[in-house]
Design a protein around this motif. Structure first.
Motif, mmCIF file in Angstrom:
data_model
loop_
_atom_site.group_PDB
_atom_site.id
_atom_site.type_symbol
_atom_site.label_atom_id
_atom_site.label_comp_id
_atom_site.label_asym_id
_atom_site.label_seq_id
_atom_site.Cartn_x
_atom_site.Cartn_y
_atom_site.Cartn_z
ATOM 1 N N ASN A 131 30.550 32.756 35.569
ATOM 2 C CA ASN A 131 29.303 33.325 36.602
ATOM 3 C C ASN A 131 30.118 33.845 37.709
ATOM 4 N N GLY A 132 29.231 33.988 38.628
ATOM 5 C CA GLY A 132 29.688 34.529 39.911
ATOM 6 C C GLY A 132 30.817 33.548 40.709
ATOM 7 N N GLN A 133 30.526 32.266 40.851
ATOM 8 C CA GLN A 133 31.190 30.949 41.333
ATOM 9 C C GLN A 133 32.731 30.976 40.656
ATOM 10 N N GLU A 134 32.503 30.937 39.261
ATOM 11 C CA GLU A 134 33.837 31.024 38.538
ATOM 12 C C GLU A 134 34.827 32.137 38.705
ATOM 13 N N ASP A 170 33.288 28.385 46.338
ATOM 14 C CA ASP A 170 32.903 27.023 46.623
ATOM 15 C C ASP A 170 31.404 26.775 45.977
ATOM 16 N N PRO A 171 31.496 25.772 45.141
ATOM 17 C CA PRO A 171 30.430 25.260 44.291
ATOM 18 C C PRO A 171 29.313 24.865 45.290
ATOM 19 N N ASN A 172 29.678 24.338 46.576
ATOM 20 C CA ASN A 172 28.537 23.676 47.209
ATOM 21 C C ASN A 172 27.906 24.692 47.944
ATOM 22 N N ASN A 173 28.281 25.957 47.774
ATOM 23 C CA ASN A 173 27.310 27.314 48.202
ATOM 24 C C ASN A 173 26.563 27.821 47.138
ATOM 25 N N TRP A 174 26.425 27.226 46.132
ATOM 26 C CA TRP A 174 25.550 27.633 45.140
ATOM 27 C C TRP A 174 24.201 26.867 44.832
ATOM 28 N N ASP A 175 23.195 27.264 44.632
ATOM 29 C CA ASP A 175 21.865 26.553 44.188
ATOM 30 C C ASP A 175 21.569 27.169 42.730
ATOM 31 N N GLY A 176 21.924 26.290 41.733
ATOM 32 C CA GLY A 176 21.850 26.922 40.345
ATOM 33 C C GLY A 176 22.691 28.264 40.259
ATOM 34 N N ASP A 177 22.085 29.258 39.896
ATOM 35 C CA ASP A 177 22.768 30.676 39.729
ATOM 36 C C ASP A 177 22.752 31.482 41.148
ATOM 37 N N THR A 178 22.237 30.980 42.252
ATOM 38 C CA THR A 178 22.009 31.579 43.685
ATOM 39 C C THR A 178 22.905 31.180 44.431
ATOM 40 N N PHE A 179 23.611 32.310 45.150
ATOM 41 C CA PHE A 179 24.455 32.109 46.089
ATOM 42 C C PHE A 179 23.836 31.960 47.285
ATOM 43 N N THR A 180 24.031 30.906 48.220
ATOM 44 C CA THR A 180 23.230 30.536 49.203
ATOM 45 C C THR A 180 24.022 30.986 50.555
ATOM 46 N N GLY A 181 25.255 31.474 50.421
ATOM 47 C CA GLY A 181 26.137 31.667 51.615
ATOM 48 C C GLY A 181 25.611 32.865 52.329
ATOM 49 N N ASP A 182 26.175 33.585 53.510
ATOM 50 C CA ASP A 182 25.673 34.502 54.133
ATOM 51 C C ASP A 182 26.434 35.806 53.905
ATOM 52 N N CYS A 183 27.606 35.800 53.193
ATOM 53 C CA CYS A 183 28.374 37.065 52.998
ATOM 54 C C CYS A 183 28.458 37.204 51.236
ATOM 55 N N ALA A 184 27.355 37.714 50.614
ATOM 56 C CA ALA A 184 27.272 37.650 49.155
ATOM 57 C C ALA A 184 28.249 39.050 48.634
ATOM 58 N N ILE A 185 28.845 38.748 47.688
ATOM 59 C CA ILE A 185 29.521 39.970 46.982
ATOM 60 C C ILE A 185 29.012 40.207 45.568
ATOM 61 N N ASP A 186 28.399 41.155 45.076
ATOM 62 C CA ASP A 186 27.963 41.400 43.783
ATOM 63 C C ASP A 186 28.873 41.000 42.812
ATOM 64 N N THR A 187 28.744 39.870 41.744
ATOM 65 C CA THR A 187 29.368 39.533 40.887
ATOM 66 C C THR A 187 30.123 40.324 40.069
ATOM 67 N N ARG A 188 29.632 41.738 39.934
ATOM 68 C CA ARG A 188 30.435 42.632 39.117
ATOM 69 C C ARG A 188 31.526 43.330 40.021
ATOM 70 N N VAL A 189 31.344 43.188 41.174
ATOM 71 C CA VAL A 189 32.762 43.611 42.076
ATOM 72 C C VAL A 189 33.739 42.825 41.753
ATOM 73 N N LEU A 190 33.334 41.319 41.810
ATOM 74 C CA LEU A 190 34.322 40.538 41.673
ATOM 75 C C LEU A 190 34.974 40.668 40.192
ATOM 76 N N GLN A 191 34.171 40.931 39.317
ATOM 77 C CA GLN A 191 34.662 41.227 37.854
ATOM 78 C C GLN A 191 35.674 42.322 37.829
ATOM 79 N N VAL A 192 35.322 43.382 38.805
ATOM 80 C CA VAL A 192 36.561 44.765 38.630
ATOM 81 C C VAL A 192 37.809 44.185 39.396
ATOM 82 N N ILE A 193 37.691 43.448 40.245
ATOM 83 C CA ILE A 193 38.762 42.534 40.962
ATOM 84 C C ILE A 193 39.661 41.987 39.999
#
Length: 389
Positions: A221-224, A254-277
Protein backbone atom coordinates in the motif's frame (compact mmCIF):
# COMPACT_ATOMS: atom_id res chain seq x y z
CA UNK A 1 34.08 -18.73 -10.05
CA UNK A 2 37.40 -16.90 -10.13
CA UNK A 3 38.86 -15.24 -7.03
CA UNK A 4 39.59 -11.71 -8.23
CA UNK A 5 41.25 -8.57 -6.87
CA UNK A 6 38.99 -5.67 -5.98
CA UNK A 7 37.62 -3.85 -9.05
CA UNK A 8 37.24 -0.11 -9.20
CA UNK A 9 33.73 1.25 -8.89
CA UNK A 10 32.65 3.11 -12.00
CA UNK A 11 32.51 6.86 -11.49
CA UNK A 12 29.02 8.21 -11.27
CA UNK A 13 28.17 11.80 -11.87
CA UNK A 14 24.78 12.93 -10.71
CA UNK A 15 23.99 16.47 -11.77
CA UNK A 16 20.72 18.20 -12.23
CA UNK A 17 19.77 21.82 -11.84
CA UNK A 18 16.24 22.98 -12.26
CA UNK A 19 16.14 26.05 -14.48
CA UNK A 20 12.52 26.50 -15.36
CA UNK A 21 9.48 24.41 -16.10
CA UNK A 22 6.93 24.68 -18.87
CA UNK A 23 3.20 24.47 -18.32
CA UNK A 24 2.14 21.05 -17.09
CA UNK A 25 -1.61 21.27 -16.79
CA UNK A 26 -2.28 18.02 -18.60
CA UNK A 27 -5.69 19.28 -19.83
CA UNK A 28 -6.81 20.94 -23.06
CA UNK A 29 -6.97 24.75 -22.98
CA UNK A 30 -10.75 24.65 -23.33
CA UNK A 31 -10.98 22.90 -19.97
CA UNK A 32 -8.78 25.31 -18.01
CA UNK A 33 -11.74 26.94 -16.29
CA UNK A 34 -13.01 23.57 -15.15
CA UNK A 35 -9.55 22.60 -13.98
CA UNK A 36 -9.22 25.76 -11.91
CA UNK A 37 -12.51 25.06 -10.21
CA UNK A 38 -11.52 21.49 -9.43
CA UNK A 39 -8.19 22.57 -7.99
CA UNK A 40 -9.87 24.57 -5.23
CA UNK A 41 -10.41 21.33 -3.36
CA UNK A 42 -7.32 19.21 -2.85
CA UNK A 43 -7.88 15.62 -3.90
CA UNK A 44 -8.11 12.82 -1.42
CA UNK A 45 -5.24 10.46 -1.89
CA UNK A 46 -6.54 6.97 -2.48
CA UNK A 47 -4.32 4.14 -1.33
CA UNK A 48 -4.61 0.96 -3.32
CA UNK A 49 -3.11 -2.26 -2.09
CA UNK A 50 -1.35 -4.14 -4.86
CA UNK A 51 -0.55 -7.79 -5.21
CA UNK A 52 2.73 -9.18 -3.94
CA UNK A 53 5.58 -9.32 -6.42
CA UNK A 54 6.46 -12.75 -7.70
CA UNK A 55 10.21 -12.75 -8.28
CA UNK A 56 10.23 -16.21 -9.84
CA UNK A 57 7.20 -16.23 -12.11
CA UNK A 58 7.96 -14.83 -15.54
CA UNK A 59 6.35 -14.83 -18.96
CA UNK A 60 8.14 -14.64 -22.31
CA UNK A 61 8.45 -11.13 -23.76
CA UNK A 62 6.96 -10.23 -27.11
CA UNK A 63 9.63 -7.57 -27.72
CA UNK A 64 13.21 -6.84 -26.68
CA UNK A 65 15.09 -9.65 -28.47
CA UNK A 66 18.52 -9.26 -30.03
CA UNK A 67 19.03 -8.44 -33.72
CA UNK A 68 22.64 -9.28 -34.41
CA UNK A 69 22.28 -8.65 -38.14
CA UNK A 70 21.23 -5.05 -37.53
CA UNK A 71 23.93 -4.28 -34.96
CA UNK A 72 27.42 -2.83 -35.54
CA UNK A 73 30.21 -5.34 -36.12
CA UNK A 74 32.04 -4.09 -33.02
CA UNK A 75 30.46 -2.71 -29.85
CA UNK A 76 32.51 -1.50 -26.90
CA UNK A 77 35.47 -3.62 -27.95
CA UNK A 78 33.41 -6.80 -28.41
CA UNK A 79 32.84 -8.41 -31.81
CA UNK A 80 32.22 -11.63 -33.69
CA UNK A 81 31.48 -14.64 -31.50
CA UNK A 82 31.41 -12.41 -28.43
CA UNK A 83 28.39 -10.52 -29.78
CA UNK A 84 26.80 -13.80 -30.83
CA UNK A 85 27.08 -14.96 -27.24
CA UNK A 86 25.72 -11.66 -25.95
CA UNK A 87 22.75 -12.09 -28.29
CA UNK A 88 22.13 -15.56 -26.89
CA UNK A 89 22.13 -14.10 -23.37
CA UNK A 90 19.66 -11.38 -24.37
CA UNK A 91 17.33 -13.85 -26.08
CA UNK A 92 17.47 -16.28 -23.15
CA UNK A 93 16.33 -13.49 -20.86
CA UNK A 94 13.64 -12.49 -23.31
CA UNK A 95 12.26 -16.03 -23.43
CA UNK A 96 11.95 -16.04 -19.63
CA UNK A 97 10.40 -12.58 -19.43
CA UNK A 98 13.33 -11.12 -17.50
CA UNK A 99 13.19 -7.32 -17.13
CA UNK A 100 15.72 -5.16 -18.98
CA UNK A 101 17.77 -4.61 -15.83
CA UNK A 102 18.31 -8.36 -15.42
CA UNK A 103 19.36 -8.81 -19.05
CA UNK A 104 21.98 -6.09 -18.70
CA UNK A 105 23.22 -7.68 -15.46
CA UNK A 106 23.60 -11.04 -17.21
CA UNK A 107 25.64 -9.60 -20.08
CA UNK A 108 27.78 -7.66 -17.58
CA UNK A 109 28.40 -10.87 -15.60
CA UNK A 110 29.46 -12.83 -18.67
CA UNK A 111 31.82 -10.02 -19.64
CA UNK A 112 33.47 -10.24 -16.24
CA UNK A 113 33.60 -14.02 -16.12
CA UNK A 114 34.69 -14.92 -19.63
CA UNK A 115 34.93 -11.84 -21.84
CA UNK A 116 31.77 -13.13 -23.57
CA UNK A 117 33.56 -16.29 -24.68
CA UNK A 118 32.59 -19.91 -23.98
CA UNK A 119 35.68 -20.96 -22.04
CA UNK A 120 36.52 -24.63 -21.69
CA UNK A 121 38.72 -23.99 -18.68
CA UNK A 122 38.59 -22.58 -15.17
CA UNK A 123 41.27 -21.13 -12.92
CA UNK A 124 43.23 -22.01 -9.77
CA UNK A 125 40.31 -21.24 -7.48
CA UNK A 126 37.66 -22.82 -9.70
CA UNK A 127 39.36 -25.36 -11.97
CA UNK A 128 36.01 -26.92 -12.84
CA UNK A 129 34.45 -23.58 -13.94
CA UNK A 130 33.24 -23.57 -17.52
CA UNK A 131 31.40 -21.51 -20.11
CA UNK A 132 30.26 -17.91 -20.44
CA UNK A 133 29.43 -17.60 -16.76
CA UNK A 134 32.23 -19.85 -15.45
CA UNK A 135 29.69 -22.06 -13.74
CA UNK A 136 31.04 -24.72 -11.39
CA UNK A 137 30.59 -28.48 -11.63
CA UNK A 138 28.61 -28.62 -8.38
CA UNK A 139 25.23 -29.80 -9.65
CA UNK A 140 23.69 -26.33 -9.50
CA UNK A 141 24.41 -25.40 -13.11
CA UNK A 142 23.66 -28.61 -14.98
CA UNK A 143 25.92 -30.84 -17.00
CA UNK A 144 29.16 -29.94 -18.72
CA UNK A 145 27.22 -29.57 -21.94
CA UNK A 146 24.73 -27.22 -20.23
CA UNK A 147 27.49 -25.01 -18.87
CA UNK A 148 29.13 -24.82 -22.31
CA UNK A 149 25.87 -23.92 -24.05
CA UNK A 150 25.34 -20.10 -24.21
CA UNK A 151 21.57 -20.27 -24.06
CA UNK A 152 21.28 -22.92 -21.34
CA UNK A 153 23.99 -21.38 -19.15
CA UNK A 154 22.35 -17.96 -19.48
CA UNK A 155 18.96 -19.44 -18.66
CA UNK A 156 20.37 -21.03 -15.52
CA UNK A 157 21.97 -17.72 -14.53
CA UNK A 158 18.62 -15.93 -14.91
CA UNK A 159 16.78 -18.56 -12.88
CA UNK A 160 19.25 -18.08 -10.05
CA UNK A 161 19.05 -14.27 -10.31
CA UNK A 162 15.26 -14.26 -10.14
CA UNK A 163 15.43 -16.14 -6.85
CA UNK A 164 17.56 -13.45 -5.20
CA UNK A 165 15.28 -11.38 -2.92
CA UNK A 166 15.19 -7.74 -3.98
CA UNK A 167 17.67 -8.15 -6.83
CA UNK A 168 16.03 -5.32 -8.81
CA UNK A 169 16.87 -2.90 -5.99
CA UNK A 170 20.52 -4.00 -5.83
CA UNK A 171 23.45 -2.41 -7.64
CA UNK A 172 24.27 -4.43 -10.79
CA UNK A 173 27.50 -5.92 -9.43
CA UNK A 174 25.86 -6.68 -6.10
CA UNK A 175 23.10 -8.63 -7.87
CA UNK A 176 25.61 -10.53 -10.00
CA UNK A 177 27.68 -11.31 -6.92
CA UNK A 178 24.60 -12.76 -5.19
CA UNK A 179 24.40 -15.33 -8.00
CA UNK A 180 28.08 -15.94 -8.73
CA UNK A 181 29.33 -15.82 -5.11
CA UNK A 182 32.68 -14.45 -6.31
CA UNK A 183 35.26 -12.90 -3.99
CA UNK A 184 34.64 -9.21 -4.75
CA UNK A 185 31.06 -7.92 -4.79
CA UNK A 186 32.16 -4.86 -6.79
CA UNK A 187 34.16 -6.78 -9.40
CA UNK A 188 31.57 -6.56 -12.18
CA UNK A 189 30.98 -2.79 -11.85
CA UNK A 190 33.65 -1.93 -14.41
CA UNK A 191 31.75 -3.90 -17.07
CA UNK A 192 28.35 -2.29 -16.44
CA UNK A 193 28.53 0.66 -18.84
CA UNK A 194 29.87 -1.45 -21.71
CA UNK A 195 27.24 -4.12 -21.05
CA UNK A 196 24.51 -1.51 -21.42
CA UNK A 197 26.07 -0.33 -24.68
CA UNK A 198 26.18 -3.86 -26.07
CA UNK A 199 22.61 -4.69 -25.06
CA UNK A 200 21.30 -1.39 -26.40
CA UNK A 201 23.04 -1.87 -29.76
CA UNK A 202 21.86 -5.48 -30.08
CA UNK A 203 18.25 -4.60 -29.31
CA UNK A 204 17.87 -1.43 -31.33
CA UNK A 205 17.99 0.76 -28.24
CA UNK A 206 15.25 -1.02 -26.29
CA UNK A 207 17.66 -2.08 -23.54
CA UNK A 208 16.67 -5.73 -23.85
CA UNK A 209 14.32 -7.73 -21.69
CA UNK A 210 10.64 -7.25 -21.09
CA UNK A 211 9.06 -3.85 -21.46
CA UNK A 212 5.57 -5.35 -21.12
CA UNK A 213 3.43 -3.99 -18.30
CA UNK A 214 2.65 -7.57 -17.27
CA UNK A 215 6.27 -7.86 -16.13
CA UNK A 216 6.21 -4.71 -14.00
CA UNK A 217 5.25 -5.30 -10.40
CA UNK A 218 5.10 -3.05 -7.33
CA UNK A 219 3.82 -4.45 -4.07
CA UNK A 220 2.33 -2.81 -1.00
CA UNK A 221 0.00 0.00 0.00
CA UNK A 222 1.03 3.65 0.06
CA UNK A 223 2.92 3.43 3.35
CA UNK A 224 4.74 0.26 2.28
CA UNK A 225 5.68 1.65 -1.14
CA UNK A 226 7.01 4.81 0.51
CA UNK A 227 8.98 2.67 2.97
CA UNK A 228 10.59 0.79 0.08
CA UNK A 229 11.58 4.12 -1.48
CA UNK A 230 13.22 5.22 1.76
CA UNK A 231 15.04 1.89 2.00
CA UNK A 232 16.40 2.46 -1.51
CA UNK A 233 17.40 5.98 -0.46
CA UNK A 234 19.34 4.62 2.50
CA UNK A 235 21.14 2.23 0.16
CA UNK A 236 22.18 5.14 -2.06
CA UNK A 237 19.94 4.11 -4.94
CA UNK A 238 17.86 7.31 -4.85
CA UNK A 239 19.30 10.81 -4.66
CA UNK A 240 17.18 13.86 -3.84
CA UNK A 241 18.00 17.27 -5.27
CA UNK A 242 15.85 18.88 -2.56
CA UNK A 243 15.80 17.22 0.89
CA UNK A 244 12.25 18.50 1.49
CA UNK A 245 10.92 16.06 -1.11
CA UNK A 246 12.76 13.17 0.53
CA UNK A 247 11.18 14.21 3.81
CA UNK A 248 7.72 14.11 2.21
CA UNK A 249 8.18 10.46 1.31
CA UNK A 250 9.68 9.73 4.72
CA UNK A 251 6.52 11.07 6.36
CA UNK A 252 4.35 8.83 4.17
CA UNK A 253 6.56 5.85 5.08
CA UNK A 254 5.90 6.44 8.79
CA UNK A 255 3.05 4.14 9.95
CA UNK A 256 2.19 6.68 12.66
CA UNK A 257 0.95 9.05 9.96
CA UNK A 258 -1.73 6.64 8.78
CA UNK A 259 -5.27 5.98 9.98
CA UNK A 260 -6.07 2.69 8.31
CA UNK A 261 -5.70 3.34 4.58
CA UNK A 262 -5.74 7.13 4.95
CA UNK A 263 -2.60 9.25 5.16
CA UNK A 264 -3.08 11.87 7.86
CA UNK A 265 0.01 13.98 7.20
CA UNK A 266 0.16 17.36 5.51
CA UNK A 267 2.11 16.58 2.34
CA UNK A 268 0.29 13.79 0.53
CA UNK A 269 1.68 12.19 -2.62
CA UNK A 270 -0.54 10.01 -4.75
CA UNK A 271 0.43 6.37 -4.21
CA UNK A 272 0.59 5.91 -7.98
CA UNK A 273 3.39 8.50 -8.18
CA UNK A 274 5.28 6.50 -5.55
CA UNK A 275 4.75 3.40 -7.67
CA UNK A 276 6.28 5.20 -10.66
CA UNK A 277 9.34 5.96 -8.55
CA UNK A 278 9.68 2.27 -7.68
CA UNK A 279 9.40 1.33 -11.36
CA UNK A 280 12.27 3.73 -12.06
CA UNK A 281 14.37 2.06 -9.34
CA UNK A 282 13.64 -1.30 -10.97
CA UNK A 283 14.89 0.07 -14.29
CA UNK A 284 18.11 1.73 -13.10
CA UNK A 285 20.54 1.03 -10.24
CA UNK A 286 20.42 4.69 -9.25
CA UNK A 287 17.96 7.55 -9.89
CA UNK A 288 17.74 11.22 -8.98
CA UNK A 289 14.48 12.96 -8.02
CA UNK A 290 14.10 16.73 -8.16
CA UNK A 291 10.40 17.46 -7.65
CA UNK A 292 7.29 16.06 -5.92
CA UNK A 293 4.61 17.89 -3.91
CA UNK A 294 5.28 21.62 -4.36
CA UNK A 295 2.36 22.76 -2.20
CA UNK A 296 4.39 21.91 0.90
CA UNK A 297 7.57 23.60 -0.35
CA UNK A 298 5.90 26.70 -1.77
CA UNK A 299 7.74 26.24 -5.07
CA UNK A 300 5.77 27.76 -7.96
CA UNK A 301 7.78 27.59 -11.21
CA UNK A 302 6.09 26.98 -14.55
CA UNK A 303 2.40 26.30 -14.02
CA UNK A 304 2.59 27.44 -10.42
CA UNK A 305 -0.26 26.34 -8.17
CA UNK A 306 -2.00 24.80 -11.18
CA UNK A 307 0.75 22.26 -11.76
CA UNK A 308 -0.04 18.67 -10.86
CA UNK A 309 3.04 18.88 -8.65
CA UNK A 310 0.91 21.11 -6.40
CA UNK A 311 -1.48 18.17 -5.96
CA UNK A 312 1.18 15.52 -5.37
CA UNK A 313 0.34 13.89 -8.69
CA UNK A 314 3.63 14.40 -10.53
CA UNK A 315 7.32 13.57 -10.20
CA UNK A 316 10.47 14.87 -11.88
CA UNK A 317 13.62 12.80 -12.36
CA UNK A 318 16.90 14.64 -12.91
CA UNK A 319 19.21 11.63 -13.41
CA UNK A 320 19.24 7.93 -14.26
CA UNK A 321 22.15 5.63 -13.47
CA UNK A 322 24.11 8.62 -12.17
CA UNK A 323 23.82 10.51 -15.48
CA UNK A 324 21.89 13.76 -15.85
CA UNK A 325 18.86 13.29 -18.11
CA UNK A 326 17.51 15.56 -20.81
CA UNK A 327 14.20 13.72 -20.79
CA UNK A 328 14.86 12.23 -24.22
CA UNK A 329 18.30 10.67 -23.78
CA UNK A 330 18.85 6.91 -24.00
CA UNK A 331 18.14 6.35 -20.31
CA UNK A 332 14.90 8.32 -20.41
CA UNK A 333 13.86 6.36 -23.49
CA UNK A 334 14.23 3.12 -21.50
CA UNK A 335 11.78 4.33 -18.86
CA UNK A 336 9.20 6.16 -20.97
CA UNK A 337 7.78 3.05 -22.74
CA UNK A 338 7.29 1.35 -19.37
CA UNK A 339 5.46 4.35 -17.97
CA UNK A 340 3.28 4.50 -21.07
CA UNK A 341 2.20 0.89 -20.58
CA UNK A 342 1.31 1.24 -16.90
CA UNK A 343 -0.24 4.72 -16.89
CA UNK A 344 -3.86 5.67 -16.41
CA UNK A 345 -5.70 7.52 -19.23
CA UNK A 346 -4.62 11.12 -19.68
CA UNK A 347 -1.20 10.71 -18.07
CA UNK A 348 1.56 12.83 -19.56
CA UNK A 349 5.32 12.86 -20.01
CA UNK A 350 7.37 16.01 -20.45
CA UNK A 351 10.29 17.09 -22.57
CA UNK A 352 8.48 17.27 -25.92
CA UNK A 353 10.91 18.95 -28.30
CA UNK A 354 14.08 18.01 -26.42
CA UNK A 355 16.88 16.44 -28.45
CA UNK A 356 16.91 12.65 -28.45
CA UNK A 357 14.44 9.84 -28.99
CA UNK A 358 10.82 10.15 -30.02
CA UNK A 359 8.63 7.75 -28.02
CA UNK A 360 5.72 5.93 -29.65
CA UNK A 361 3.06 6.50 -27.01
CA UNK A 362 -0.25 4.66 -26.67
CA UNK A 363 -1.58 6.11 -23.40
CA UNK A 364 0.40 9.17 -22.38
CA UNK A 365 0.58 12.50 -24.20
CA UNK A 366 3.60 14.79 -24.31
CA UNK A 367 4.22 18.23 -22.79
CA UNK A 368 6.72 20.94 -23.62
CA UNK A 369 9.23 21.32 -20.82
CA UNK A 370 12.85 22.24 -20.08
CA UNK A 371 15.44 19.66 -21.11
CA UNK A 372 17.13 19.11 -17.74
CA UNK A 373 14.83 16.45 -16.26
CA UNK A 374 12.03 13.98 -17.09
CA UNK A 375 8.57 15.05 -15.94
CA UNK A 376 5.75 12.55 -15.35
CA UNK A 377 2.20 13.26 -14.25
CA UNK A 378 -0.88 11.15 -13.67
CA UNK A 379 -4.05 11.36 -15.70
CA UNK A 380 -7.11 13.13 -14.22
CA UNK A 381 -8.93 9.97 -13.06
CA UNK A 382 -8.35 7.65 -10.10
CA UNK A 383 -7.69 4.53 -12.20
CA UNK A 384 -4.91 2.34 -10.74
CA UNK A 385 -1.67 1.87 -12.61
CA UNK A 386 -0.95 -1.48 -14.27
CA UNK A 387 1.85 -2.43 -11.91
CA UNK A 388 0.71 -5.87 -10.74
CA UNK A 389 0.63 -9.26 -12.47
Amino acid sequence: MANRSAGQNAARVAAGVRIGLGWKLGVPIGLVALALACLIILPVMVVATTASQNEQGTTACSVGGANLAGAPSSIGGYSGVQLENASAIVDAGNSLGVPSYGVNIAVMTAMGESGLRVLDRGDAVGPDSRGLFQQRDNGQWGSYEDRMDPTISATNFYKALLKVPGWQQMDPSEAAHAVQINADANYYTKFWTTAQQVVSALTGGSGGGCQDASNISVSGNGQEVAASIMAATKQGKIQWLTPAYRDQVQAIADPNNWDGDTFTGDCAIDTRVLQVIVVATQTFPKIGISDLNRRCTGSTPGAGVYSLHWQGKAVDFYSFDGIATTGRDDNAMKLIPKLDQISNPGAAIGQLGCTGGSPDLKTMHQLLDSCNHLHYQLGPGNEPLSVTK
